[in-house]
Structures are given as C-alpha cells and as structure tokens.
Design a protein around this motif. Structure first.
Motif, mmCIF file in Angstrom:
data_model
loop_
_atom_site.group_PDB
_atom_site.id
_atom_site.type_symbol
_atom_site.label_atom_id
_atom_site.label_comp_id
_atom_site.label_asym_id
_atom_site.label_seq_id
_atom_site.Cartn_x
_atom_site.Cartn_y
_atom_site.Cartn_z
ATOM 1 N N GLY A 156 0.820 -1.219 0.000
ATOM 2 C CA GLY A 156 0.000 0.000 0.000
ATOM 3 C C GLY A 156 0.844 1.254 0.000
ATOM 4 N N SER A 157 0.190 2.418 0.114
ATOM 5 C CA SER A 157 0.973 3.652 0.088
ATOM 6 C C SER A 157 1.784 3.784 1.379
ATOM 7 N N LYS A 158 2.794 4.634 1.286
ATOM 8 C CA LYS A 158 3.908 4.584 2.239
ATOM 9 C C LYS A 158 3.513 4.651 3.717
ATOM 10 N N LEU A 159 2.658 5.590 4.061
ATOM 11 C CA LEU A 159 2.397 5.818 5.486
ATOM 12 C C LEU A 159 0.994 5.384 5.924
ATOM 13 N N ALA A 160 0.227 4.811 4.980
ATOM 14 C CA ALA A 160 -1.205 4.578 5.245
ATOM 15 C C ALA A 160 -1.497 3.405 6.186
ATOM 16 N N GLY A 161 -0.483 2.576 6.430
ATOM 17 C CA GLY A 161 -0.724 1.405 7.295
ATOM 18 C C GLY A 161 -1.551 0.336 6.601
ATOM 19 N N THR A 162 -1.504 0.300 5.272
ATOM 20 C CA THR A 162 -2.309 -0.687 4.543
ATOM 21 C C THR A 162 -1.468 -1.830 3.970
ATOM 22 N N THR A 163 -0.151 -1.791 4.223
ATOM 23 C CA THR A 163 0.697 -2.880 3.734
ATOM 24 C C THR A 163 0.570 -4.069 4.682
ATOM 25 N N GLY A 196 4.242 6.623 -7.972
ATOM 26 C CA GLY A 196 5.152 6.545 -6.825
ATOM 27 C C GLY A 196 5.192 5.159 -6.213
ATOM 28 N N LEU A 197 4.066 4.498 -6.222
ATOM 29 C CA LEU A 197 4.028 3.158 -5.640
ATOM 30 C C LEU A 197 4.920 2.201 -6.445
ATOM 31 N N THR A 198 4.857 2.335 -7.777
ATOM 32 C CA THR A 198 5.716 1.507 -8.639
ATOM 33 C C THR A 198 7.187 1.803 -8.350
ATOM 34 N N ALA A 199 7.508 3.081 -8.244
ATOM 35 C CA ALA A 199 8.905 3.468 -7.975
ATOM 36 C C ALA A 199 9.377 2.879 -6.650
#
Ligand code: S3P
Length: 369
Positions: free
Chosen positions: A182-189, A268-271
């Motif tokens: 997920g996105s960097k800071l969202a806590g969804t990973t 950005g997620l791909t990068a």
C-alpha cells in the motif's frame, strides 16, 4: 524445525494410520492419539459394540465429538477413522485445525491387510473375500474425493520418508510471504506468512504513519524467507527501455492481460516497489510480482462478495481452504488488505506447486497468478 501442533492422518481402513502415526509421533517427539481409541474410552465400549448397539449414525456423532476434542492438543499425531473425513463438515474442520495428511495406499494392499482383520471391523464383518474386495473398491471410490481434500497426499508409508515429506512441506510454506503493498504511510501494507510454531498462516501490518518499506525490510530481517510475493508492479512498459520501438507508454503486456492498473498510473508506488525489490535483492531475497485480483477472478470470488463492503473477508474462507497449505488465522483477516496478502501468498504457493499461471513476458515483466 518446528512441526505443526496437530498432524491428522487420514485414509481408508488398513492404510496404516495408527501404525505409521505411532512411529511418526515417536520420531517427532509427539504424543499419538487414535480417534477410535478416544471414542471407545469415552463410550466405555468397543467401536463394534457401538455399531451393534446404536448403529452407524450414532457412531458418526460420537466420532465428530471426539474429533472436536482434539482442537487444543499440542504436539500430537492424530489417526482419524477411515470414515471421519467423509461425514458432516469434518474434513473442513480438520483443515482448519492442523496439517492433514492422506495416506494413499492402493486398494489391493488394503484388501490384503484387511482380510485377516475382518472380524474386528464392523463394516466388514460377514463379507466373503470377493465381497470384501468389491466393498473396499466401491467405498474407497466414494471416499477419495474427501481424502483428496487433505493438504498433503503421501503414497509412501515409511516413517522417515513421511517425516521428510512433511518437513519439506513446512520448509516450502515458510520460504516465502505474500504482501499486499500500500501507500507509504497509510498502514495498509499487509504480510501473510506461515508461522511454524502455531502451524497457521498469520498476518502483520505496517503501523499507520510508519514507512511501510522500512517496516517490510525490518520484518524480513527477523523472518528469513527466500521470496516476497508482492502485489505491486516491479517493472515498467518496455518502451522506456527501448524508446521509439514500442508504442504503449502506459501498460505492460502483463497488465493488459490481467486487467491490472498501469504501473504509470500507480506512479510513486511503482517506484517504491522497484526500489524495494533492489534493496531486497541485495539482501538475498527475491521479489515476485503477483496479482490478487487476478487470483480472485480465477477462484470466482467476485461472485462471493470479494471486496464488497457488505461482506467480511472471513465469509470467503471456504473458497480458499483447499488452495492453502495450512489453516488461516481468520481472526486476523480484518480487512481486504490482509485478504489480498493471503491471495498473494496463495499465488506463491501455486507457483511452488507448479499450479500457477503467468501473464506478461520475461523481458518486460511477469505476473504470477
Ligand atoms: C471406519 C473405520 C474405522 C472405525 C470404524 C469405521 C470406516 O477406523 O472408525 O470401524 O468407516 O472406515 P480405522 O480406519 O482406523 O480402522
């Protein structure tokens, strides 16, 4: 290496569940339980006595109760009765509570073994040798679909080979993780992984506000795995490597064929994912791109409420049970991110088993489903 706390042995009468179970338990330093013995102890009479006095359906009820009493056993090899997996939802219960192993013994060997023991077995009593053979072949045919729902099928009944097969199964299932990225800071990973101590598939989440990439890298330092199966683009359309030669600036062949989002739209997620892959590769960990949405489609989950706000991920558990090597901590699957991590894990497992499909090309990028 830690073995799962409960190993259930399944198979027809005479397939060697009790014999092998005892030897296997000894090798693993486990206790051994025989479901038939548990039923006899509880009822204070023999299995034959229960059949004669109360009939088979009463016996099946007692058998189910005895099975459920094994839920909390730790460090046990449990030999089920030949019919246990074929009644009620017992097979599904077994898959939810331990590692199930089907001892697949050819019918002619079963006939040979059961001939001298016929009088002790209520279902076989009074049959002549011909009838016995017909009975075994027919009954086995009816039961095979249930036995095949076991996680593992073993045709070899040498205890050291059985132990080795189970060890290999555990090593493989602990060798990789599934990641919903997920996105960097969202806590969804979310990470789905196998925990040998509990014998379960478990989940962790990047804390909200923390850098998900650092979280992943740190988690992997304490959980040695070989491969991370990640739901994120790990390459760009090939036009960026050979400008002018190709026309598609948005989609890779893989994205088009599985109808995934463009790596360019994800930006950005791909990068981040490609950077993460490079860091993990330096640390000796491979990354493999997977696509949970594609697997959900193959399993037909969209018609069962996949990502539907009105359904909970655990409602779909029955659709995944047989494609995963171990029971799942469904209480930890609180949202679709954890569920997608589990699908990412399922793709990794399909890959190991050779049951996967691929999309895309090696030059541009392959997605494993
Ligand atoms: C049965 C198998 C027996 C026992 C009962 C019924 C069956 O156990 O539970 O006689 O239906 O196949 P084993 O497989 O341990 O002999």
């Amino acid at each position: 290496m830690k073995f799962p706390p409960r190993i259930f042995l399944l198979g027809f009468m005479g397939s060697g569940k009790s014999h092998l179970g005892r030897l296997l338990a000894k090798r693993l330093n486990y206790a051994f339980s025989d479901l038939d013995d548990l039923i006899e102890q509880d009822a204070g009479m023999t299995i034959s006595g229960i059949f004669e006095r109360y009939g088979e359906s009463h016996f099946r009820g007692l058998e189910k109760e005895a099975l459920h009493r094994t839920a909390d056993l730790e460090g046990h090899v449990i030999a089920c009765g030949g019919g246990t997996p074929c009644f009620f939802d017992n097979m599904s219960w077994i898959r939810d509570h331990g590692l199930s192993v089907f001892l697949d013994v050819p019918p002619q060997l079963i006939v040979q073994r059961l001939l001298p023991e016929q009088s002790k077995r209520p279902l076989l009593r009074g049959l002549n040798p011909n009838e016995l053979e017909v009975f075994i072949r027919e009954r086995l045919e009816q039961r095979l679909p249930f036995y095949h729902k076991a996680a593992l099928r073993i045709a070899d009944t040498e205890p050291d080979r059985v132990e080795e097969t189970i060890r290999h199964w555990i090593t493989q299932s602990a060798s990789f993780v599934g990641v919903d990225y997920g996105s960097k800071l969202a806590g969804t990973t979310a990470i789905a992984y196998f925990e040998p101590e509990s014998g379960m598939l478990k989940f962790v989440r990047s804390p909200k506000g923390d850098d998900a990439d650092l979280f992943l890298q740190n988690w992997l330092k304490t959980h040695p795995v070989k491969t991370v199966c990640i739901d994120a683009p790990l390459s760009l359309p090939r036009v960026y490597r050979t400008p002018g030669q190709y026309g598609d600036y948005f989609y890779r062949e893989a994205d088009r064929s599985v109808k995934a989002m463009s790596p360019m739209f994800l930006g950005g997620l791909t990068a981040r994912a490609m950077q993460l892959q490079s860091r993990l590769t330096e640390a000796g960990i491979a990354c493999q791109e997977v696509y949970p949405g594609g697997l959900a489609r193959i399993f037909g989950l969209n018609t069962h409420g996949y990502k539907d706000k009105r359904s909970r991920p655990a409602d779909l558990r029955e659709h995944l049970q047989e494609v995963l090597p171990h029971p799942v901590r469904w209480d930890l699957v609180s949202d679709w991110h954890a569920f997608d991590a589990l699908l990412a894990y399922a793709s990794g497992w399909r890959f190991i088993q050779g049951n996967h499909v691929t999309a895309g090309t090696p030059e541009e990028g392959v997605i494993i489903i």
